[in-house]
Motif scaffolding. Structure first.
Motif, PDB file in Angstrom:
ATOM      1  N   SER A   1       0.669  -1.247  -0.052  1.00 39.80           N
ATOM      2  CA  SER A   1      -0.035  -0.145   0.129  1.00 39.80           C
ATOM      3  C   SER A   1       0.831   1.375  -0.221  1.00 39.80           C
ATOM      4  O   SER A   1       0.495   2.251  -0.625  1.00 39.80           O
ATOM      5  CB  SER A   1      -0.870   0.118   1.144  1.00 39.80           C
ATOM      6  OG  SER A   1      -0.119   0.026   2.353  1.00 39.80           O
ATOM      7  N   MET A   2       2.068   1.147   0.770  1.00 39.04           N
ATOM      8  CA  MET A   2       2.961   2.325   0.654  1.00 39.04           C
ATOM      9  C   MET A   2       3.632   2.530  -0.474  1.00 39.04           C
ATOM     10  O   MET A   2       3.622   3.672  -1.110  1.00 39.04           O
ATOM     11  CB  MET A   2       3.873   2.303   1.708  1.00 39.04           C
ATOM     12  CG  MET A   2       5.008   3.222   1.629  1.00 39.04           C
ATOM     13  SD  MET A   2       6.365   2.876   3.032  1.00 39.04           S
ATOM     14  CE  MET A   2       7.267   1.439   2.092  1.00 39.04           C
ATOM     15  N   ARG A   3       4.045   1.534  -1.262  1.00 42.98           N
ATOM     16  CA  ARG A   3       4.487   1.804  -2.723  1.00 42.98           C
ATOM     17  C   ARG A   3       3.550   2.091  -3.854  1.00 42.98           C
ATOM     18  O   ARG A   3       3.884   2.952  -4.408  1.00 42.98           O
ATOM     19  CB  ARG A   3       5.074   0.274  -3.184  1.00 42.98           C
ATOM     20  CG  ARG A   3       6.295  -0.363  -2.467  1.00 42.98           C
ATOM     21  CD  ARG A   3       6.866  -1.386  -3.087  1.00 42.98           C
ATOM     22  NE  ARG A   3       7.969  -2.131  -2.474  1.00 42.98           N
ATOM     23  CZ  ARG A   3       7.786  -2.979  -1.846  1.00 42.98           C
ATOM     24  NH1 ARG A   3       6.425  -3.752  -1.753  1.00 42.98           N
ATOM     25  NH2 ARG A   3       8.741  -3.692  -0.972  1.00 42.98           N
ATOM     26  N   ARG A   4       2.371   1.577  -3.566  1.00 37.77           N
ATOM     27  CA  ARG A   4       1.207   1.914  -4.655  1.00 37.77           C
ATOM     28  C   ARG A   4       0.671   3.492  -4.306  1.00 37.77           C
ATOM     29  O   ARG A   4       0.705   4.220  -5.004  1.00 37.77           O
ATOM     30  CB  ARG A   4      -0.099   1.287  -4.142  1.00 37.77           C
ATOM     31  CG  ARG A   4      -0.017  -0.137  -4.810  1.00 37.77           C
ATOM     32  CD  ARG A   4      -1.284  -0.925  -4.252  1.00 37.77           C
ATOM     33  NE  ARG A   4      -2.356  -0.440  -4.784  1.00 37.77           N
ATOM     34  CZ  ARG A   4      -2.863  -0.609  -6.013  1.00 37.77           C
ATOM     35  NH1 ARG A   4      -1.985  -1.268  -6.751  1.00 37.77           N
ATOM     36  NH2 ARG A   4      -3.958  -0.137  -6.429  1.00 37.77           N
ATOM     37  N   MET A   5       0.705   4.152  -2.818  1.00 34.96           N
ATOM     38  CA  MET A   5       0.496   5.382  -2.673  1.00 34.96           C
ATOM     39  C   MET A   5       1.679   6.347  -3.265  1.00 34.96           C
ATOM     40  O   MET A   5       1.312   7.415  -3.840  1.00 34.96           O
ATOM     41  CB  MET A   5       0.179   5.628  -1.391  1.00 34.96           C
ATOM     42  CG  MET A   5      -0.097   7.005  -0.671  1.00 34.96           C
ATOM     43  SD  MET A   5       0.205   7.182   1.031  1.00 34.96           S
ATOM     44  CE  MET A   5       1.898   6.899   1.264  1.00 34.96           C
ATOM     45  N   CYS A   6       2.744   5.842  -2.681  1.00 37.86           N
ATOM     46  CA  CYS A   6       3.892   6.744  -3.366  1.00 37.86           C
ATOM     47  C   CYS A   6       4.284   6.973  -4.734  1.00 37.86           C
ATOM     48  O   CYS A   6       4.419   8.079  -5.453  1.00 37.86           O
ATOM     49  CB  CYS A   6       5.471   6.439  -2.843  1.00 37.86           C
ATOM     50  SG  CYS A   6       5.460   6.445  -0.856  1.00 37.86           S
ATOM     51  N   ALA A   7       3.581   5.784  -5.760  1.00 40.25           N
ATOM     52  CA  ALA A   7       3.764   5.996  -7.112  1.00 40.25           C
ATOM     53  C   ALA A   7       2.834   6.769  -7.577  1.00 40.25           C
ATOM     54  O   ALA A   7       3.019   7.460  -8.679  1.00 40.25           O
ATOM     55  CB  ALA A   7       3.802   4.418  -7.507  1.00 40.25           C
TER      56      ALA A   7
END
Length: 228
Positions: free
Chosen positions: A62-68
């Protein structure tokens, strides 16, 4: 009573429709649109349906998706600003052309009024030219206004849609943080006699402290993105 008159899933491009889909008028049916670029960026770095059974993996994804998605949202904002600058230049040129045309039409109208007393045939021709100039100026200004308004609505709608996607991904990231915290508290209550090893890590190489640090870092990144 209240009922739904018509409903249509524009994203369903197949021939098999759901039972709730009903839209008789083909011309007014919603057309399928391109998927959000922020969502595509998020799906590229981490699939949306992975890690739900592992709170730590879920937080990472979820962190990777949000930052991207937040990074892509900056590009969307840049394109919106560029479109607004281009629109401003176009409106400035339109305003200049409309003023020149209106001034020319008014000048020809005055000249026509004078020439009607001196040379009526010439004054009549000048008057017709004044009317044609004024009509063309008004028509061109109206068409340009509609085109600019349509382009502005399209770009702002795209920007708002992309921002909504990022907001939803931020909500999912916060929910994954809460799930990780609940799982950690539950594991501490379950282990009473055995002291947990502080150096033990899971198969992904991320312990609880690192997950929280990563979450705080992502929160700071999201705040910085929003401020820009």
């Amino acid at each position: 009573g209240c009922y739904v008159h018509k409903a249509w899933n524009a994203a369903n491009v197949g021939h098999d429709r759901d039972s709730w889909e009903h839209w008789k008028d083909d011309g007014s049916r919603p057309k399928p649109e391109l998927s959000a670029s922020t969502l595509e960026a998020a799906d590229l770095v981490a699939p949306p349906a992975t890690g739900f059974h592992d709170p730590q993996v879920n937080l990472q994804n979820s962190m990777r998706r949000m930052c991207a998605a937040a990074q892509e949202l900056l590009n969307v904002h840049r394109r919106t600003l560029e479109g607004l600058r281009s629109l401003d230049s176009s409106i400035t040129g339109q305003w200049l052309g409309a003023n020149v045309g209106t001034t020319a039409s008014a000048g020809l109208g005055i000249a026509s009024a004078v020439l009607l007393f001196v040379a009526p045939p010439v004054g009549l021709g000048v008057g017709i030219g004044s009317a044609v100039t004024g009509g063309l100026t008004f028509g061109g200004d109206l068409v340009a206004d509609r085109a600019h308004h349509s382009e502005l609505k399209r770009q702002l709608s795209t920007d708002a849609r992309e921002a909504f996607v990022v907001a939803e991904l931020v909500r999912q990231w916060m929910s994954s943080q809460e799930s990780l915290g609940s799982a950690a508290v539950g594991s501490k209550l379950a282990v009473v006699e055995k002291k947990p090893d502080a150096n033990k890590r899971d198969s992904d190489g991320l312990d609880f402290g690192e997950a929280l640090d990563a979450g705080l870092y992502a929160g700071a990144a999201a705040q910085a993105t929003g401020s820009q």
